[in-house]
Design an enzyme around this catalytic site. Sequence first.
Site, PDB file in Angstrom:
ATOM      1  N   ASP A 128     -25.197  81.060 -27.380  1.00  0.00           N
ATOM      2  CA  ASP A 128     -26.515  80.498 -27.669  1.00  0.00           C
ATOM      3  C   ASP A 128     -26.945  81.009 -29.036  1.00  0.00           C
ATOM      4  OD1 ASP A 128     -29.412  79.737 -27.428  1.00  0.00           O
ATOM      5  OD2 ASP A 128     -28.897  79.483 -25.303  1.00  0.00           O
TER       6      ASP A 128
ATOM      7  N   ASP B  57     -23.893  78.813 -33.253  1.00  0.00           N
ATOM      8  CA  ASP B  57     -24.539  77.599 -33.730  1.00  0.00           C
ATOM      9  C   ASP B  57     -23.550  76.466 -33.496  1.00  0.00           C
ATOM     10  OD1 ASP B  57     -25.592  75.447 -35.080  1.00  0.00           O
ATOM     11  OD2 ASP B  57     -25.756  76.453 -37.026  1.00  0.00           O
TER      12      ASP B  57
ATOM     13  N   TYR C 229     -33.253  61.368 -29.072  1.00  0.00           N
ATOM     14  CA  TYR C 229     -32.697  62.203 -28.002  1.00  0.00           C
ATOM     15  C   TYR C 229     -31.934  61.322 -27.010  1.00  0.00           C
ATOM     16  CZ  TYR C 229     -32.577  65.338 -23.942  1.00  0.00           C
ATOM     17  OH  TYR C 229     -32.171  66.098 -22.880  1.00  0.00           O
TER      18      TYR C 229
ATOM     19  N   LYS D  54     -27.819  61.144 -25.967  1.00  0.00           N
ATOM     20  CA  LYS D  54     -27.347  61.302 -24.597  1.00  0.00           C
ATOM     21  C   LYS D  54     -26.568  60.078 -24.118  1.00  0.00           C
ATOM     22  CE  LYS D  54     -28.925  65.454 -24.129  1.00  0.00           C
ATOM     23  NZ  LYS D  54     -27.992  66.592 -24.013  1.00  0.00           N
TER      24      LYS D  54
ATOM     25  N   THR E 164     -37.104  73.684 -17.371  1.00  0.00           N
ATOM     26  CA  THR E 164     -36.516  74.542 -18.396  1.00  0.00           C
ATOM     27  C   THR E 164     -37.434  74.595 -19.610  1.00  0.00           C
ATOM     28  OG1 THR E 164     -35.330  72.784 -19.574  1.00  0.00           O
ATOM     29  CG2 THR E 164     -34.229  73.761 -17.656  1.00  0.00           C
TER      30      THR E 164
END
Length: 262
Positions: free
Chosen positions: A36, A60, A153, A157, A188
Amino acid sequence: MATQRKSIFITGAASGMGRETARLFAAKGWFVGAHDVNEAGLKDLQAELGAEACLIRRLDVTDREDYRAALDAFAPAAGGRLDILFNNAGIGRGGRFDKQPWEDIVAVVQVNLMGVLIGIYEAVPLLKATPNSLCFTTSSSSATFGMAGIAVYSATKHAVKGLTEALSVEFKAIGVRVADVLPGLIDTPILPPGAVAAAPKEGMWRAMPPSSVAQVVWEAYQSDKLHWYVPEEIAELDKAATLAPEAMREQMAQNSLFGDPA
């Protein structure tokens, strides 16, 4: 060293779905590579799981050289095997497309799509060297039908879903399985404040815990299923969008907050 333990390489492991997946697989006796950009979160995770069960490294995912170096560090620690590559890292930046900063659009594409492409491309040798390996990626319920307010986004996906389908065919020749998860509303840090509280208590848009996705990753390793939906009702949305996209468009438009051109 992982010796003969099975191993999983997770991106976006410091929080949310990635963190819960790391916890679950460590509890199952797997060796976990947790990656992460959130180094503090990774250190906290390693303290919880123990250094013998978990290798952490800042990564990254948009930097190909960095990704390659992370895999090079992971491979010897994992005994040269990679049973699951879990491409989970992602960011969510939304708003009306013509009002979004261009930098946000580029960032979403770089992390959510290029990061996945880089990860898979660089991990193929390890996946090929590991019998019954699985390349698993986080897609989204927004890959069922393009969603207003998160258009870019959603586009990334959709790309991940299509990539999963294509590689599931290609990678059969090299003995690597490929699948993805299409989560709905998961509790989250990627969600905006108040989203979980405002979510319905029942139905496909109810808020689900990140552990529900971790469980799916575990089940996917035992299965040959291609697309996994969390909750399962998201599959019905996928079917409806495929069979009647115009009807879905009108339904989405009626519920959209983006009808005002001003």
